[in-house]
Design a protein around this motif. Sequence first.
Motif, PDB file in Angstrom:
ATOM      1  N   LYS A 104       0.832  -1.206   0.000  1.00 35.29           N
ATOM      2  CA  LYS A 104       0.000   0.000   0.000  1.00 35.29           C
ATOM      3  C   LYS A 104       0.866   1.256   0.000  1.00 35.29           C
ATOM      4  O   LYS A 104       0.453   2.302  -0.468  1.00 35.29           O
ATOM      5  CB  LYS A 104      -0.946   0.004   1.189  1.00 35.29           C
ATOM      6  CG  LYS A 104      -2.048  -1.015   1.056  1.00 35.29           C
ATOM      7  CD  LYS A 104      -3.307  -0.429   1.639  1.00 35.29           C
ATOM      8  CE  LYS A 104      -4.485  -1.257   1.278  1.00 35.29           C
ATOM      9  NZ  LYS A 104      -5.316  -0.664   0.275  1.00 35.29           N
ATOM     10  N   SER A 105       2.094   1.157   0.544  1.00 40.83           N
ATOM     11  CA  SER A 105       2.987   2.315   0.575  1.00 40.83           C
ATOM     12  C   SER A 105       3.968   2.317  -0.604  1.00 40.83           C
ATOM     13  O   SER A 105       4.882   3.133  -0.642  1.00 40.83           O
ATOM     14  CB  SER A 105       3.751   2.363   1.895  1.00 40.83           C
ATOM     15  OG  SER A 105       4.647   1.268   1.993  1.00 40.83           O
ATOM     16  N   ARG A 106       3.773   1.391  -1.538  1.00 41.08           N
ATOM     17  CA  ARG A 106       4.591   1.307  -2.750  1.00 41.08           C
ATOM     18  C   ARG A 106       6.100   1.308  -2.489  1.00 41.08           C
ATOM     19  O   ARG A 106       6.839   2.149  -3.000  1.00 41.08           O
ATOM     20  CB  ARG A 106       4.255   2.463  -3.706  1.00 41.08           C
ATOM     21  CG  ARG A 106       2.877   2.427  -4.280  1.00 41.08           C
ATOM     22  CD  ARG A 106       2.811   1.462  -5.402  1.00 41.08           C
ATOM     23  NE  ARG A 106       1.504   1.549  -6.040  1.00 41.08           N
ATOM     24  CZ  ARG A 106       1.011   0.616  -6.786  1.00 41.08           C
ATOM     25  NH1 ARG A 106       1.710  -0.459  -7.019  1.00 41.08           N
ATOM     26  NH2 ARG A 106      -0.158   0.732  -7.325  1.00 41.08           N
ATOM     27  N   PRO A 107       6.595   0.323  -1.710  1.00 39.15           N
ATOM     28  CA  PRO A 107       8.049   0.241  -1.516  1.00 39.15           C
ATOM     29  C   PRO A 107       8.720  -0.123  -2.839  1.00 39.15           C
ATOM     30  O   PRO A 107       8.064  -0.525  -3.796  1.00 39.15           O
ATOM     31  CB  PRO A 107       8.195  -0.880  -0.485  1.00 39.15           C
ATOM     32  CG  PRO A 107       6.990  -1.733  -0.684  1.00 39.15           C
ATOM     33  CD  PRO A 107       5.889  -0.792  -1.100  1.00 39.15           C
ATOM     34  N   GLU A 108      10.019   0.020  -2.865  1.00 38.36           N
ATOM     35  CA  GLU A 108      10.770  -0.394  -4.055  1.00 38.36           C
ATOM     36  C   GLU A 108      10.426  -1.837  -4.375  1.00 38.36           C
ATOM     37  O   GLU A 108      10.339  -2.680  -3.480  1.00 38.36           O
ATOM     38  CB  GLU A 108      12.279  -0.282  -3.802  1.00 38.36           C
ATOM     39  CG  GLU A 108      12.800   1.132  -3.738  1.00 38.36           C
ATOM     40  CD  GLU A 108      12.755   1.811  -5.089  1.00 38.36           C
ATOM     41  OE1 GLU A 108      13.028   1.150  -6.120  1.00 38.36           O
ATOM     42  OE2 GLU A 108      12.439   3.022  -5.121  1.00 38.36           O
ATOM     43  N   ARG A 109      10.245  -2.131  -5.627  1.00 45.05           N
ATOM     44  CA  ARG A 109       9.870  -3.481  -6.056  1.00 45.05           C
ATOM     45  C   ARG A 109      10.893  -4.514  -5.585  1.00 45.05           C
ATOM     46  O   ARG A 109      10.542  -5.616  -5.172  1.00 45.05           O
ATOM     47  CB  ARG A 109       9.718  -3.493  -7.587  1.00 45.05           C
ATOM     48  CG  ARG A 109       9.463  -4.846  -8.220  1.00 45.05           C
ATOM     49  CD  ARG A 109       8.019  -5.255  -8.086  1.00 45.05           C
ATOM     50  NE  ARG A 109       7.764  -6.541  -8.652  1.00 45.05           N
ATOM     51  CZ  ARG A 109       7.156  -6.765  -9.817  1.00 45.05           C
ATOM     52  NH1 ARG A 109       6.745  -5.751 -10.550  1.00 45.05           N
ATOM     53  NH2 ARG A 109       6.940  -7.979 -10.244  1.00 45.05           N
ATOM     54  N   SER A 110      12.171  -4.142  -5.620  1.00 47.55           N
ATOM     55  CA  SER A 110      13.213  -5.091  -5.227  1.00 47.55           C
ATOM     56  C   SER A 110      13.075  -5.485  -3.750  1.00 47.55           C
ATOM     57  O   SER A 110      13.376  -6.619  -3.376  1.00 47.55           O
ATOM     58  CB  SER A 110      14.602  -4.507  -5.495  1.00 47.55           C
ATOM     59  OG  SER A 110      14.789  -3.327  -4.732  1.00 47.55           O
ATOM     60  N   PHE A 111      12.601  -4.567  -2.918  1.00 50.41           N
ATOM     61  CA  PHE A 111      12.401  -4.860  -1.493  1.00 50.41           C
ATOM     62  C   PHE A 111      11.391  -5.993  -1.322  1.00 50.41           C
ATOM     63  O   PHE A 111      11.623  -6.950  -0.594  1.00 50.41           O
ATOM     64  CB  PHE A 111      11.908  -3.578  -0.791  1.00 50.41           C
ATOM     65  CG  PHE A 111      11.751  -3.696   0.697  1.00 50.41           C
ATOM     66  CD1 PHE A 111      12.793  -3.391   1.548  1.00 50.41           C
ATOM     67  CD2 PHE A 111      10.545  -4.107   1.256  1.00 50.41           C
ATOM     68  CE1 PHE A 111      12.652  -3.484   2.921  1.00 50.41           C
ATOM     69  CE2 PHE A 111      10.396  -4.209   2.631  1.00 50.41           C
ATOM     70  CZ  PHE A 111      11.454  -3.899   3.472  1.00 50.41           C
ATOM     71  N   VAL A 112      10.271  -5.881  -2.035  1.00 49.06           N
ATOM     72  CA  VAL A 112       9.219  -6.893  -1.958  1.00 49.06           C
ATOM     73  C   VAL A 112       9.695  -8.194  -2.595  1.00 49.06           C
ATOM     74  O   VAL A 112       9.504  -9.278  -2.036  1.00 49.06           O
ATOM     75  CB  VAL A 112       7.922  -6.397  -2.626  1.00 49.06           C
ATOM     76  CG1 VAL A 112       6.851  -7.472  -2.614  1.00 49.06           C
ATOM     77  CG2 VAL A 112       7.414  -5.138  -1.927  1.00 49.06           C
TER      78      VAL A 112
END
Length: 193
Positions: A173-181
């Motif tokens: 929901k907070s749009r973290p960096e894709r690599s983090f997810v």
Amino acid sequence: MVRPREFDEEKALDAAMQLFWEKGFEATSLSDLTSKMGIQRPSIYAAFGDKKQLFEAALRKYTQSHAANVRSRLLSRASVKEAICNFFEGVVAEEYDKGPNRGCFCINTMVELAPHEEKFEILTREHQMYLSTVFQETIERGIRSGELEATTDARALAHTMISLLIGITVMMKSRPERSFVDHAVATTLMLLK
């Protein structure tokens, strides 16, 4: 004599579900609902009850559809590892590829209402437990086929998968960096030995 309803209840409920999913319970007004559902307040009350009863019906509709979708996705491949990996990759991709991030209606309800409303605490927990059972059955299939180690604790691993699913859905929901997810998912999926 009772007049027959002049609207499609399923379509109206689907419209309410989409609106509640987008805005949440508190932020959705009855005016929003009448506009989106294309019916007047008396018809809403007659067909679904008050706003909270309508929300419950919408949540139940969502959880039934969501559970069937998750089960279908986990059964879509012969390889259990591949099915679970593709499931999580799909969840992440859907969140980053689509427009406004609505997340999961059930998880949104868990955050918004479950802490204050016992009925929604129970409904969201039941959905989590159902999904956990679906993952456990999938993992057990992998153990039986020899794809996963015989010592794998299917129940504990299923609970971990549900925790991952809930965690990444809320986090996105907070749009973290894709690599983090992606790294969080990949690291958790290394448990599939």
